[in-house]
Design a protein around this motif. Structure first.
Motif, PDB file in Angstrom:
ATOM      1  N   ILE A  69       0.853  -1.201   0.000  1.00 55.23           N
ATOM      2  CA  ILE A  69       0.000   0.000   0.000  1.00 55.23           C
ATOM      3  C   ILE A  69       0.885   1.245   0.000  1.00 55.23           C
ATOM      4  O   ILE A  69       1.984   1.233   0.551  1.00 55.23           O
ATOM      5  CB  ILE A  69      -0.896   0.012   1.261  1.00 55.23           C
ATOM      6  N   ILE A  70       0.374   2.309  -0.629  1.00 55.38           N
ATOM      7  CA  ILE A  70       1.048   3.613  -0.560  1.00 55.38           C
ATOM      8  C   ILE A  70       0.291   4.434   0.480  1.00 55.38           C
ATOM      9  O   ILE A  70      -0.931   4.594   0.382  1.00 55.38           O
ATOM     10  CB  ILE A  70       0.990   4.322  -1.935  1.00 55.38           C
ATOM     11  N   ALA A  71       1.006   4.929   1.493  1.00 55.27           N
ATOM     12  CA  ALA A  71       0.363   5.748   2.532  1.00 55.27           C
ATOM     13  C   ALA A  71       0.701   7.206   2.297  1.00 55.27           C
ATOM     14  O   ALA A  71       1.844   7.536   1.983  1.00 55.27           O
ATOM     15  CB  ALA A  71       0.868   5.325   3.909  1.00 55.27           C
ATOM     16  N   VAL A  72      -0.295   8.071   2.445  1.00 56.03           N
ATOM     17  CA  VAL A  72      -0.053   9.517   2.375  1.00 56.03           C
ATOM     18  C   VAL A  72      -0.601  10.115   3.660  1.00 56.03           C
ATOM     19  O   VAL A  72      -1.802  10.026   3.924  1.00 56.03           O
ATOM     20  CB  VAL A  72      -0.762  10.159   1.161  1.00 56.03           C
ATOM     21  N   THR A  73       0.272  10.678   4.486  1.00 52.16           N
ATOM     22  CA  THR A  73      -0.216  11.217   5.760  1.00 52.16           C
ATOM     23  C   THR A  73      -0.453  12.715   5.651  1.00 52.16           C
ATOM     24  O   THR A  73       0.237  13.407   4.913  1.00 52.16           O
ATOM     25  CB  THR A  73       0.773  10.948   6.920  1.00 52.16           C
ATOM     26  N   GLN A  74      -1.438  13.168   6.419  1.00 51.93           N
ATOM     27  CA  GLN A  74      -1.818  14.578   6.453  1.00 51.93           C
ATOM     28  C   GLN A  74      -1.844  15.045   7.902  1.00 51.93           C
ATOM     29  O   GLN A  74      -2.200  14.278   8.785  1.00 51.93           O
ATOM     30  CB  GLN A  74      -3.237  14.757   5.873  1.00 51.93           C
ATOM     31  N   PRO A  75      -1.497  16.328   8.148  1.00 50.22           N
ATOM     32  CA  PRO A  75      -1.566  16.799   9.529  1.00 50.22           C
ATOM     33  C   PRO A  75      -3.005  16.952  10.030  1.00 50.22           C
ATOM     34  O   PRO A  75      -3.240  16.975  11.217  1.00 50.22           O
ATOM     35  CB  PRO A  75      -0.875  18.170   9.500  1.00 50.22           C
ATOM     36  N   SER A 110     -10.477  -0.833   2.636  1.00 49.16           N
ATOM     37  CA  SER A 110     -10.893  -2.236   2.494  1.00 49.16           C
ATOM     38  C   SER A 110      -9.677  -3.051   2.073  1.00 49.16           C
ATOM     39  O   SER A 110      -8.583  -2.503   1.899  1.00 49.16           O
ATOM     40  CB  SER A 110     -11.975  -2.345   1.418  1.00 49.16           C
ATOM     41  N   ALA A 111      -9.890  -4.339   1.852  1.00 50.39           N
ATOM     42  CA  ALA A 111      -8.773  -5.212   1.458  1.00 50.39           C
ATOM     43  C   ALA A 111      -8.204  -4.798   0.100  1.00 50.39           C
ATOM     44  O   ALA A 111      -7.043  -5.078  -0.215  1.00 50.39           O
ATOM     45  CB  ALA A 111      -9.266  -6.654   1.403  1.00 50.39           C
ATOM     46  N   SER A 112      -9.027  -4.087  -0.707  1.00 46.95           N
ATOM     47  CA  SER A 112      -8.532  -3.719  -2.046  1.00 46.95           C
ATOM     48  C   SER A 112      -7.842  -2.347  -2.073  1.00 46.95           C
ATOM     49  O   SER A 112      -7.413  -1.896  -3.125  1.00 46.95           O
ATOM     50  CB  SER A 112      -9.693  -3.741  -3.050  1.00 46.95           C
ATOM     51  N   THR A 113      -7.739  -1.686  -0.918  1.00 51.06           N
ATOM     52  CA  THR A 113      -7.143  -0.334  -0.896  1.00 51.06           C
ATOM     53  C   THR A 113      -5.655  -0.383  -1.249  1.00 51.06           C
ATOM     54  O   THR A 113      -4.893  -1.160  -0.668  1.00 51.06           O
ATOM     55  CB  THR A 113      -7.353   0.320   0.484  1.00 51.06           C
ATOM     56  N   ARG A 114      -5.273   0.471  -2.204  1.00 50.88           N
ATOM     57  CA  ARG A 114      -3.880   0.550  -2.625  1.00 50.88           C
ATOM     58  C   ARG A 114      -3.257   1.898  -2.270  1.00 50.88           C
ATOM     59  O   ARG A 114      -2.053   2.005  -2.054  1.00 50.88           O
ATOM     60  CB  ARG A 114      -3.779   0.349  -4.148  1.00 50.88           C
ATOM     61  N   ILE A 115      -4.098   2.935  -2.244  1.00 55.17           N
ATOM     62  CA  ILE A 115      -3.618   4.268  -1.837  1.00 55.17           C
ATOM     63  C   ILE A 115      -4.443   4.672  -0.622  1.00 55.17           C
ATOM     64  O   ILE A 115      -5.672   4.695  -0.672  1.00 55.17           O
ATOM     65  CB  ILE A 115      -3.814   5.311  -2.965  1.00 55.17           C
ATOM     66  N   LYS A 116      -3.751   4.953   0.474  1.00 58.08           N
ATOM     67  CA  LYS A 116      -4.471   5.227   1.727  1.00 58.08           C
ATOM     68  C   LYS A 116      -4.036   6.570   2.286  1.00 58.08           C
ATOM     69  O   LYS A 116      -2.840   6.796   2.513  1.00 58.08           O
ATOM     70  CB  LYS A 116      -4.135   4.105   2.716  1.00 58.08           C
ATOM     71  N   PHE A 117      -4.997   7.463   2.478  1.00 58.10           N
ATOM     72  CA  PHE A 117      -4.725   8.761   3.101  1.00 58.10           C
ATOM     73  C   PHE A 117      -5.080   8.646   4.576  1.00 58.10           C
ATOM     74  O   PHE A 117      -6.139   8.111   4.915  1.00 58.10           O
ATOM     75  CB  PHE A 117      -5.566   9.860   2.437  1.00 58.10           C
ATOM     76  N   LEU A 118      -4.206   9.129   5.443  1.00 55.57           N
ATOM     77  CA  LEU A 118      -4.504   9.040   6.874  1.00 55.57           C
ATOM     78  C   LEU A 118      -3.780  10.156   7.618  1.00 55.57           C
ATOM     79  O   LEU A 118      -2.881  10.802   7.056  1.00 55.57           O
ATOM     80  CB  LEU A 118      -4.141   7.662   7.421  1.00 55.57           C
ATOM     81  N   LEU A 132       7.252  -2.141  11.998  1.00 54.25           N
ATOM     82  CA  LEU A 132       8.047  -1.762  10.821  1.00 54.25           C
ATOM     83  C   LEU A 132       7.159  -1.238   9.686  1.00 54.25           C
ATOM     84  O   LEU A 132       7.630  -1.008   8.580  1.00 54.25           O
ATOM     85  CB  LEU A 132       8.877  -2.953  10.322  1.00 54.25           C
ATOM     86  N   LEU A 133       5.866  -1.045   9.999  1.00 58.17           N
ATOM     87  CA  LEU A 133       4.904  -0.570   8.985  1.00 58.17           C
ATOM     88  C   LEU A 133       5.088  -1.358   7.677  1.00 58.17           C
ATOM     89  O   LEU A 133       5.205  -0.797   6.589  1.00 58.17           O
ATOM     90  CB  LEU A 133       5.067   0.938   8.756  1.00 58.17           C
ATOM     91  N   SER A 134       5.129  -2.679   7.817  1.00 60.95           N
ATOM     92  CA  SER A 134       5.541  -3.529   6.700  1.00 60.95           C
ATOM     93  C   SER A 134       4.514  -3.607   5.567  1.00 60.95           C
ATOM     94  O   SER A 134       4.820  -4.083   4.484  1.00 60.95           O
ATOM     95  CB  SER A 134       5.857  -4.930   7.214  1.00 60.95           C
ATOM     96  N   ARG A 135       3.275  -3.097   5.803  1.00 59.79           N
ATOM     97  CA  ARG A 135       2.266  -3.144   4.723  1.00 59.79           C
ATOM     98  C   ARG A 135       2.561  -2.113   3.646  1.00 59.79           C
ATOM     99  O   ARG A 135       2.003  -2.171   2.564  1.00 59.79           O
ATOM    100  CB  ARG A 135       0.882  -2.824   5.292  1.00 59.79           C
ATOM    101  N   TYR A 136       3.411  -1.133   3.981  1.00 57.65           N
ATOM    102  CA  TYR A 136       3.579   0.004   3.070  1.00 57.65           C
ATOM    103  C   TYR A 136       4.873  -0.068   2.282  1.00 57.65           C
ATOM    104  O   TYR A 136       5.922  -0.375   2.834  1.00 57.65           O
ATOM    105  CB  TYR A 136       3.535   1.314   3.871  1.00 57.65           C
TER     106      TYR A 136
END
Length: 667
Positions: A69-75, A110-118, A132-136
């Motif tokens: 997954i690609i994670a994009v974090t926001q403040p 969901s299980a199909s999420t590839r880009i996740k904003f959090l 280790l945040l190994s999902r990303y």
């Protein structure tokens, strides 16, 4: 017949086709840098397209292979939700499928999420389960220059994780000023061999994307404004009556101020000439529901000019198209924690030059714009370059608790981007020790400390929740925790209905204070309000806020069940008198540090006696008698320090439940 290019024709007018964004021409070089360097610092104006396009470039380039997954974090939560909705729309998927978001108490993935904003804070929480945040495969920390406490800590964690996971890619997006600082932070250790194909030892690189801005006229006041809210409203009408088409964005300091500005605009709109263009005022601040926040992105109706009154939420991350005029009040509300009094104040502080530039930049996005600064040019010259990072002015207790739970025992040696002051660290460790989360060696206690770290509420409430089974009031404290986590108001006051709201409040009022009143409101809502649509209307209650409280409560209950704590829900009868005392005793086990004593003049003083506190007018304890109380939050308006969510307690409970925190003086 040629194939129609569905991609661009189906993007609503609100979203500019990606091909028009400045970032598009940097796509290849950006992907090359991310491929060959573990850390890439992206410098770009808000509006260059970095937040929405980089994750899509990475996904198309194969960074989600193997279920990663690609994670994009926001403040901020607002940014995480709005940007996710926008990217989902661009990709053409339903939100929560390939593109999702996750914020506190709301997970739309969901299980199909590839880009996740959090939010940054949520990714830190994920590290409690997966260190280790190994999902990303790629983690992008967006708007890192805002220096929120969570993004600073997240960067420190990523620096540690990177040593164990050399294949992880870290992208940090920042305004120009701080790019070098971020790069230095990640390269300080040295001795790292780059991945194959990269320069050996080349850990990071900086890439600059120019924003697509048009010229902006910046206008200052000749002399300082006495009342910036009044001045903001009159400036809006000056723009509306003399300037050509284009929406207006007004930066104000907070919710109360925004609400009163909107009221003032609505009042004056009725005096406009009958055939003139309409003016539609809209609020934007963190306490609004996602749905309410989305209104600001809708195109204005025919012959109507939008005027959006916003906190500094709109300074970054969130791009609202159509803005041509910006009105900047010159202030921002910053949280500052005083370790001596233990009081966190929300104070309107002059903005920094960096923030003022960000605000002005909002005006030149689609055409030349104007920025009206409600202060003098001399005042601008004397502003600080940037705000003090949040980590140097905050209550660190929740963050130290999380670092300890992440296995970072020696928090003083943690790699902070900017180290926090020693007195803030000491105060946080003292509080966590008094709450029982740390032992005398400052080690995390188990299970209490570990569970407090995992609960998604701040440490004082976490302690009260985990103490509740011993007082036989877990179900009630769970409800109170959900109601105080809302961040919004459960009461709705319509124009001219102040009396009605007051009498509704009295209906639910509990003699003992606000916490039990909130409990009464919740219990009435779940028994009547969810079934009868008129219940909330008749009782001046906020249906959306209460529905959210139900959902938050369910999630907190799930956390407790994961710890093996069972919640007894066989509670239909109103709480017995003894139950009310048990609840207040239980809250004291968490909130003992927030205790105060009423003075003869009706004000309160904190235990040490050096701070005068006032019950907030929204509190049930406003103008009521009590001897000792505990309160949920404190904030400073500049003229007075208010406390909110107040309950009566007995003085001896403080000594009983916090013997390490309070001692009685003899003599």
């Amino acid at each position: 017949m040629a194939d129609l290019d569905l991609d661009s024709s189906f993007i609503p007018a609100l979203y500019k086709p990606a091909a028009l964004l400045p970032i598009t021409k940097h796509r290849e070089s950006l992907l090359y840098l991310i491929e060959t360097h573990p850390v890439t610092i992206v410098v770009g104006q808000t509006g260059s397209g970095k937040t929405t396009q980089i994750p899509q470039f990475l996904e198309k380039a194969g960074w989600c292979a193997g279920g990663k997954i690609i994670a994009v974090t926001q403040p901020r939560r607002v940014a995480a939700t709005t940007v996710a909705l926008r990217v989902a729309e661009e990709i053409g998927c339903e939100i929560g499928k390939e593109v999702g978001y996750s914020i506190r108490f709301e997970d739309v993935t969901s299980a199909s999420t590839r880009i996740k904003f959090l939010t940054d804070g949520l990714l830190i929480r994920e590290a409690l389960v997966d260190p280790l945040l190994s999902r990303y495969s790629v983690i992008m920390v967006d708007e890192a220059h805002e220096r929120s406490i969570s993004s600073d800590i997240l960067l420190g964690l990523l620096k540690k994780i990177r040593k164990r996971r050399p294949e992880l890619r870290i992208v940090v997006s920042s305004a120009t000023l701080q790019a070098d600082q971020f790069l230095r932070f990640f390269t300080e250790d040295g001795g790292y061999e780059g991945p194959p194909g990269g320069d050996a030892g080349a850990i990071g690189s900086i890439i600059s994307l120019e924003g697509r801005t048009y010229p902006i006229d910046v206008l200052y006041l000749a002399s300082p404004a006495e009342d910036y809210v009044e001045k903001a409203v009159s400036t809006v009408f000056d723009i509306h009556t003399t300037e050509p088409k284009g929406d207006i964005l007004v930066f104000l300091t907070g919710r109360e101020v925004i609400d009163s500005a909107i009221e003032a605009v609505s009042e004056r709109v009725s005096r406009l000439p009958p055939k003139s263009q309409a003016l539609l005022p809209l609020p934007l601040y963190a306490g609004l529901s996602t749905e309410q926040q989305m209104y600001v992105f809708d195109e204005a109706p025919e012959n109507t000019r939008k005027v959006i009154f916003s906190t500094n939420i709109s300074e970054a991350s969130v791009t609202i198209n159509g803005i041509v005029y910006v009105v900047d009040c010159g202030f921002v509300k910053l949280r500052t924690y005083d370790p001596k009094t233990g009081i966190e104040t929300l104070t309107a502080t002059p903005v920094s030059k960096a923030s003022a530039a960000q605000r002005a930049g909002r005006a030149g996005r689609t055409q030349p714009g104007k920025c009206f600064r409600l202060y003098t040019e001399d005042a601008f010259q004397s502003l600080p370059e940037a705000n003090v990072p949040e980590i140097q002015r905050s209550n660190l207790a929740p963050f130290i608790l999380q670092l300890k739970a992440l296995g970072i025992d020696n928090v003083l040696r943690f790699d902070f981007l900017t180290p926090p002051p020693a007195e803030l660290m000491v105060k946080a460790l003292e509080l966590l020790y008094s709450l029982g989360a740390l032992d005398e060696y400052a080690k995390l206690t188990r299970p209490l400390g570990m569970r407090m770290a995992e609960l998604a509420v701040e440490p004082m409430m976490a302690k009260a929740l985990l103490s509740a089974p011993g007082f036989g009031c877990l179900s009630e404290v769970l409800t109170i925790a959900a109601m105080t986590s809302l961040g919004g108001n459960v009461w709705v006051q319509h124009d001219g209905e102040k009396r009605k709201t007051e009498s509704s409040k009295r209906k639910f009022a509990a003699e003992e204070g606000d916490h039990l009143t909130l409990l009464n409101v919740y219990q009435a809502f779940v028994t009547k309000g969810r079934k009868e649509s008129r219940f909330c209307r008749d009782n001046s209650l906020n249906f959306k806020a209460l529905t959210r409280a139900v959902s938050i409560r369910t999630q907190l209950k799930r956390y407790l069940e994961r710890f093996g704590v069972i919640v007894d829900e066989s509670l239909t009868a109103p709480p017995a008198e003894n139950k009310a005392e048990q609840i207040r005793r239980c809250l004291t086990t968490g909130y003992f540090a927030h205790a105060a004593r009423m003075q003869p003049d009706g004000t309160f003083r904190n235990v040490s006696g050096d701070t005068v506190l006032h019950a907030h007018p929204s509190s049930l304890m406003f103008n009521r008698r009590a001897d000792w109380v505990i309160f949920h939050e404190v904030f400073d308006t500049g003229s007075k320090i208010f406390v909110r969510d107040i309950s009566k307690i007995e003085k001896n409970w403080l000594l009983q439940y916090a013997p390490d925190f309070y001692q009685t003086k003899s003599g």
